[in-house]
Write an enzyme that holds these catalytic residues in place. Structure first.
Site, PDB file in Angstrom:
ATOM      1  N   CYS A   1       0.839  -1.216   0.000  1.00 27.85           N
ATOM      2  CA  CYS A   1       0.000   0.000   0.000  1.00 27.85           C
ATOM      3  C   CYS A   1       0.866   1.254   0.000  1.00 27.85           C
ATOM      4  O   CYS A   1       0.530   2.250  -0.640  1.00 27.85           O
ATOM      5  CB  CYS A   1      -0.906   0.028   1.228  1.00 27.85           C
ATOM      6  SG  CYS A   1      -2.378  -0.977   1.085  1.00 27.85           S
TER       7      CYS A   1
ATOM      8  N   CYS B   1      -7.304  -7.743  -2.168  1.00 29.08           N
ATOM      9  CA  CYS B   1      -7.444  -7.347  -0.759  1.00 29.08           C
ATOM     10  C   CYS B   1      -8.864  -6.942  -0.397  1.00 29.08           C
ATOM     11  O   CYS B   1      -9.089  -6.315   0.656  1.00 29.08           O
ATOM     12  CB  CYS B   1      -6.496  -6.188  -0.452  1.00 29.08           C
ATOM     13  SG  CYS B   1      -4.793  -6.559  -0.859  1.00 29.08           S
TER      14      CYS B   1
ATOM     15  N   CYS C   1      -5.026   1.881   4.160  1.00 29.36           N
ATOM     16  CA  CYS C   1      -3.930   1.759   3.188  1.00 29.36           C
ATOM     17  C   CYS C   1      -2.785   2.681   3.567  1.00 29.36           C
ATOM     18  O   CYS C   1      -1.654   2.480   3.130  1.00 29.36           O
ATOM     19  CB  CYS C   1      -4.414   2.073   1.782  1.00 29.36           C
ATOM     20  SG  CYS C   1      -4.863   3.796   1.540  1.00 29.36           S
TER      21      CYS C   1
HETATM   22  S1  SF4 Z   1      -4.817  -2.814  -1.250  1.00 31.71           S
HETATM   23 FE1  SF4 Z   1      -3.632  -4.717  -1.482  1.00 31.71          FE
HETATM   24  S2  SF4 Z   1      -2.929  -4.800  -3.621  1.00 31.71           S
HETATM   25 FE2  SF4 Z   1      -3.663  -2.720  -3.188  1.00 31.71          FE
HETATM   26  S3  SF4 Z   1      -1.855  -1.582  -2.686  1.00 31.71           S
HETATM   27 FE3  SF4 Z   1      -2.710  -2.301  -0.732  1.00 31.71          FE
HETATM   28  S4  SF4 Z   1      -1.797  -4.330  -0.302  1.00 31.71           S
HETATM   29 FE4  SF4 Z   1      -1.339  -3.770  -2.455  1.00 31.71          FE
END
Ligand code: SF4
Length: 236
Positions: free
Chosen positions: A115, A201, A225
């Site tokens: 993220c 996710c 995130c």
């Molecule tokens: S939501 Fe999941 S796939 Fe998207 S940036 Fe975050 S960890 Fe990576």
């Protein structure tokens, strides 16, 4: 923080104001911030239902208000198609992404770092490149366990005001606004999703916590995130 809105007890406003009062309050917050910051006020449009409301409110205040979308290589097809339509309809929205190489299945091995790379970095870049002094988000305090301690106007990063104009809205009031104003939303909501993110996710969830389908099965479950919690004004 310089524009003149008195900080109030957020929890009392969530059930103390009705739908129409919340709409009026949100419009006032954006209008006053726009009067203060002009084109240095920018909307962060995540393309989720809450952002769709904030973007519509901002466009009601002034259609010249600009914004940015942060996208990733892992967004579902429906979200990409929705983004392309919204970006075509509103050229004042800029799209940011990070295409740097990342480890395979990074979202499983280190979702925080994933993220940070794919979402926080492009958000920082957008704020830097668009010379933002006030960014506007769709964050709501009833969305989940990590969203209860925010204010409508904040300055988490010095020199960068954050405005959360729908902070006190319930999920129902978001849908009420979208329906009454016929605002298009991501078709994934019709499949039962309540909070949308990257495909690996995000799962369909039920129950009280709207964000419980995010990062399911990881320590990050129902979490963030990082764009609302990590510093955004850093040297790039
Ligand atoms: S939501 Fe999941 S796939 Fe998207 S940036 Fe975050 S960890 Fe990576």
């Amino acid at each position: 923080m310089s524009f003149n809105v008195v900080q109030e007890d957020i929890k009392s406003l969530v059930d103390g104001l009705n739908y129409a009062q919340k709409v009026e309050r949100s419009l006032r917050l954006i209008k006053e911030a726009y009067e203060e910051y002009g084109d240095k006020l920018v909307v962060a449009n995540s393309l989720g239902k809450d952002s769709c409301v904030v973007w519509h409110l901002a466009q009601t205040v002034n259609p010249d208000i600009s914004g940015f979308i942060v996208t990733t290589r892992f967004k579902p097809r429906q979200t990409v198609e929705f983004m392309e339509k919204v970006a075509a309809d509103f050229p004042q929205l800029r799209v940011y992404r990070n295409n740097d190489p990342i480890p395979d299945k990074f979202y499983e091995t280190d979702p925080d770092a994933c993220c940070d790379t794919l979402k926080v970095e492009p958000t920082r870049r957008a704020i830097e490149e668009m010379d933002v002094r006030c960014w506007v988000t769709g964050l709501r305090c009833t969305e989940g366990r990590t969203r209860t301690d925010f204010q409508e106007i904040e300055e988490r990063d010095k020199g960068l005001v954050k405005l959360n104009p729908v902070l006190i809205w319930h999920e129902r009031e978001i849908w009420q606004y979208l329906a009454l104003n016929q605002v298009p939303v991501n078709p994934l909501y019709s499949e039962g999703y309540r909070s949308l993110g990257c495909e690996p996710c995000t799962r369909i969830s039920s129950g009280a916590d709207e964000r419980s389908g995010r990062w399911l099965g990881t320590s990050k479950c129902g979490g963030e995130c990082g764009i609302h919690t990590r510093p955004l004004k850093v040297a790039l």
